[in-house]
Design a protein around this motif. Structure first.
Motif, PDB file in Angstrom:
ATOM      1  N   ILE A 113      14.095 -64.764  41.715  1.00  0.00           N
ATOM      2  CA  ILE A 113      13.688 -65.566  42.870  1.00  0.00           C
ATOM      3  C   ILE A 113      14.273 -64.994  44.159  1.00  0.00           C
ATOM      4  CG2 ILE A 113      13.872 -67.846  43.957  1.00  0.00           C
ATOM      5  CD1 ILE A 113      13.971 -69.020  41.107  1.00  0.00           C
ATOM      6  N   ARG A 114      15.518 -64.522  44.077  1.00  0.00           N
ATOM      7  CA  ARG A 114      16.208 -63.995  45.249  1.00  0.00           C
ATOM      8  C   ARG A 114      15.991 -62.503  45.450  1.00  0.00           C
ATOM      9  NH1 ARG A 114      20.992 -67.664  45.914  1.00  0.00           N
ATOM     10  NH2 ARG A 114      22.230 -65.929  46.680  1.00  0.00           N
ATOM     11  N   SER A 115      15.130 -61.891  44.643  1.00  0.00           N
ATOM     12  CA  SER A 115      14.960 -60.439  44.675  1.00  0.00           C
ATOM     13  C   SER A 115      14.370 -59.967  46.002  1.00  0.00           C
ATOM     14  CB  SER A 115      14.049 -59.987  43.528  1.00  0.00           C
ATOM     15  OG  SER A 115      12.721 -60.449  43.728  1.00  0.00           O
ATOM     16  N   ASP A 116      14.715 -58.727  46.356  1.00  0.00           N
ATOM     17  CA  ASP A 116      14.199 -58.128  47.591  1.00  0.00           C
ATOM     18  C   ASP A 116      12.692 -57.941  47.516  1.00  0.00           C
ATOM     19  OD1 ASP A 116      16.739 -58.013  48.656  1.00  0.00           O
ATOM     20  OD2 ASP A 116      17.127 -55.966  47.918  1.00  0.00           O
ATOM     21  N   ASP A 117      12.167 -57.748  46.288  1.00  0.00           N
ATOM     22  CA  ASP A 117      10.726 -57.532  46.126  1.00  0.00           C
ATOM     23  C   ASP A 117       9.938 -58.738  46.629  1.00  0.00           C
ATOM     24  OD1 ASP A 117       8.289 -56.350  45.158  1.00  0.00           O
ATOM     25  OD2 ASP A 117       8.418 -57.705  43.445  1.00  0.00           O
ATOM     26  N   LEU A 118      10.334 -59.941  46.227  1.00  0.00           N
ATOM     27  CA  LEU A 118       9.633 -61.148  46.665  1.00  0.00           C
ATOM     28  C   LEU A 118       9.937 -61.478  48.120  1.00  0.00           C
ATOM     29  CD1 LEU A 118       9.989 -63.515  43.544  1.00  0.00           C
ATOM     30  CD2 LEU A 118       8.074 -62.038  44.174  1.00  0.00           C
ATOM     31  N   ARG A 119      11.185 -61.299  48.525  1.00  0.00           N
ATOM     32  CA  ARG A 119      11.572 -61.634  49.890  1.00  0.00           C
ATOM     33  C   ARG A 119      10.907 -60.713  50.912  1.00  0.00           C
ATOM     34  NH1 ARG A 119      16.091 -64.926  50.665  1.00  0.00           N
ATOM     35  NH2 ARG A 119      17.067 -65.664  48.735  1.00  0.00           N
ATOM     36  N   SER A 120      10.821 -59.430  50.586  1.00  0.00           N
ATOM     37  CA  SER A 120      10.245 -58.470  51.534  1.00  0.00           C
ATOM     38  C   SER A 120       8.768 -58.739  51.783  1.00  0.00           C
ATOM     39  CB  SER A 120      10.441 -57.042  51.019  1.00  0.00           C
ATOM     40  OG  SER A 120       9.746 -56.855  49.793  1.00  0.00           O
ATOM     41  N   ARG A 121       8.096 -59.300  50.787  1.00  0.00           N
ATOM     42  CA  ARG A 121       6.670 -59.623  50.937  1.00  0.00           C
ATOM     43  C   ARG A 121       6.443 -61.087  51.307  1.00  0.00           C
ATOM     44  NH1 ARG A 121       4.012 -59.121  46.177  1.00  0.00           N
ATOM     45  NH2 ARG A 121       5.862 -58.855  44.866  1.00  0.00           N
ATOM     46  N   ASN A 122       7.549 -61.787  51.572  1.00  0.00           N
ATOM     47  CA  ASN A 122       7.480 -63.195  52.010  1.00  0.00           C
ATOM     48  C   ASN A 122       6.673 -64.046  51.044  1.00  0.00           C
ATOM     49  OD1 ASN A 122       8.177 -65.278  53.792  1.00  0.00           O
ATOM     50  ND2 ASN A 122       6.258 -65.068  54.933  1.00  0.00           N
ATOM     51  N   VAL A 123       6.937 -63.858  49.741  1.00  0.00           N
ATOM     52  CA  VAL A 123       6.217 -64.592  48.702  1.00  0.00           C
ATOM     53  C   VAL A 123       6.776 -66.008  48.591  1.00  0.00           C
ATOM     54  CG1 VAL A 123       5.720 -64.722  46.228  1.00  0.00           C
ATOM     55  CG2 VAL A 123       5.637 -62.515  47.412  1.00  0.00           C
ATOM     56  N   LYS A 124       5.884 -66.993  48.596  1.00  0.00           N
ATOM     57  CA  LYS A 124       6.270 -68.379  48.390  1.00  0.00           C
ATOM     58  C   LYS A 124       6.277 -68.666  46.892  1.00  0.00           C
ATOM     59  CE  LYS A 124       6.069 -69.101  52.855  1.00  0.00           C
ATOM     60  NZ  LYS A 124       7.302 -69.271  53.661  1.00  0.00           N
ATOM     61  N   VAL A 125       7.363 -69.259  46.395  1.00  0.00           N
ATOM     62  CA  VAL A 125       7.518 -69.510  44.963  1.00  0.00           C
ATOM     63  C   VAL A 125       7.522 -71.008  44.695  1.00  0.00           C
ATOM     64  CG1 VAL A 125       8.979 -69.194  42.935  1.00  0.00           C
ATOM     65  CG2 VAL A 125       8.832 -67.377  44.667  1.00  0.00           C
ATOM     66  N   ASN A 126       6.584 -71.451  43.859  1.00  0.00           N
ATOM     67  CA  ASN A 126       6.562 -72.833  43.390  1.00  0.00           C
ATOM     68  C   ASN A 126       6.801 -72.827  41.878  1.00  0.00           C
ATOM     69  OD1 ASN A 126       5.782 -75.816  43.762  1.00  0.00           O
ATOM     70  ND2 ASN A 126       4.438 -75.174  42.110  1.00  0.00           N
ATOM     71  N   LEU A 127       7.751 -73.662  41.421  1.00  0.00           N
ATOM     72  CA  LEU A 127       8.072 -73.732  39.998  1.00  0.00           C
ATOM     73  C   LEU A 127       7.787 -75.122  39.452  1.00  0.00           C
ATOM     74  CD1 LEU A 127      11.436 -71.731  39.866  1.00  0.00           C
ATOM     75  CD2 LEU A 127       9.114 -70.902  39.517  1.00  0.00           C
ATOM     76  N   TRP A 128       7.321 -75.187  38.208  1.00  0.00           N
ATOM     77  CA  TRP A 128       6.967 -76.453  37.561  1.00  0.00           C
ATOM     78  C   TRP A 128       7.572 -76.513  36.160  1.00  0.00           C
ATOM     79  CZ3 TRP A 128       4.236 -75.521  33.090  1.00  0.00           C
ATOM     80  CH2 TRP A 128       3.587 -74.265  32.992  1.00  0.00           C
TER      81      TRP A 128
END
Length: 310
Positions: free
Chosen positions: A230-245
């Motif tokens: 969740i905290r990875s640079d890969d997701l953060r650099s692309r500004n990915v929104k994460v929703n978990l269920w």
């Protein structure tokens, strides 16, 4: 080793910076406070969450309605279909018309079975309202959404082999008529939806599909994505929104909050809404003070016991 073991403990809740509180997505309304996927449930959830998650399926006469269960016996858990139509078999939503669906009670089961042990929280008047809920059409929820300016996470559960294309067209026409903010989860026909309805937020079920499609919204089960991912640079650099269920417990919500998720889908939005901070969020400085103090106290006690034993 016992005294230095805290050096090897990692938790996202031990940090100097606390991410913003994740948004709450009401899962089928407020299913702890009212029968799931009913208008009572959605109205109650609006007090706590601006986002709504629902599954949509189609009746025999192509009316979109809200129902989570699918496959054989899909109506048996949340309606009284066995009492109203005792001699009929339901393998899918294509076996029943909207007129027949309106004859079913969709709330009495909730009061009788008390699935979340929460019926005691309802007043007698609220129990009466719950007992008289009916199957909700997509149009009813969209009217409420438009009136209250809320967003929908929309998952099309169309399993009928002969009308999935027509069903998709019907659902899209209904959604377009109301022109709301929609999160689209359904994998089938994604390209068609992106082409004709570019305003929909495309939400992906895994990182590979998200990356291949250059998406920016990820929707996954809470246990399939670690805090490091969740905290990875890969997701953060692309500004990915994460929703978990589906996240119901405060301790789990706290962990995901510290990890930096954007939102969580939950059955307990009325509980998580009142949390002003995560449970056990500590700065590394405070954590070290607690750890060192606990070690010193334990050493002191061991020394005292040693003297007493002598």
């Amino acid at each position: 080793m016992v005294f230095i073991s805290p050096l090897f403990i990692y938790s996202p809740c031990i940090s100097y910076m606390l991410p913003p509180k994740p948004a709450l997505v009401a899962h089928r309304g407020a299913p702890m406070l009212a029968p799931e996927n009913t208008m009572m449930s959605f109205r109650r959830s609006l007090r706590y969450a601006p986002l709504q998650a629902c599954g949509v399926t189609l009746s025999l006469d192509m009316v979109p309605f809200l129902m989570h269960d699918s496959g054989k016996g899909f109506l048996h858990r949340t309606t009284n279909v066995d009492a109203v139509f005792p001699n009929r078999t339901y393998n899918s939503s294509s076996d029943i018309t909207w007129e027949e669906l309106q004859m079913l009670n969709a709330g009495d089961w909730f009061v009788k079975t008390d699935p979340f042990w929460s019926v005691s929280l309802l007043s007698e008047q609220e129990k009466t309202v719950a007992r008289n809920q009916t199957v909700t059409s997509l149009s009813e929820l969209l009217e409420l959404s438009k009136e209250r300016n809320i967003s929908l996470i929309f998952d099309l559960n169309v399993t009928q082999f002969y009308n999935i294309d027509n069903g998709l067209i019907v659902c899209l026409c209904v959604l377009f008529w109301f022109f709301l903010q929609i999160w689209w989860l359904h994998e089938g026909h994604r390209e068609c939806v992106k082409k004709y309805y570019p305003g929909f937020h495309q939400v992906y079920p895994d990182q590979k599909t998200l990356r291949n499609d250059n998406g920016s919204w990820l929707n996954m089960k809470y246990s399939t994505l670690s805090a490091e991912e969740i905290r990875s640079d890969d997701l953060r650099s692309r500004n990915v929104k994460v929703n978990l269920w589906v996240v119901n417990e405060p301790w789990l919500f706290s962990l995901l909050w510290c990890s930096g998720v954007s939102s969580v889908t939950t059955n307990s939005c009325h509980i998580l809404k009142d949390m002003s901070q995560p449970d056990w969020h500590l700065t590394p400085h405070v954590y070290k003070i607690i750890w060192i103090t606990a070690d010193l106290v334990s050493l002191l006690l061991m020394f005292i016991f040693f003297l007493l034993q002598r």
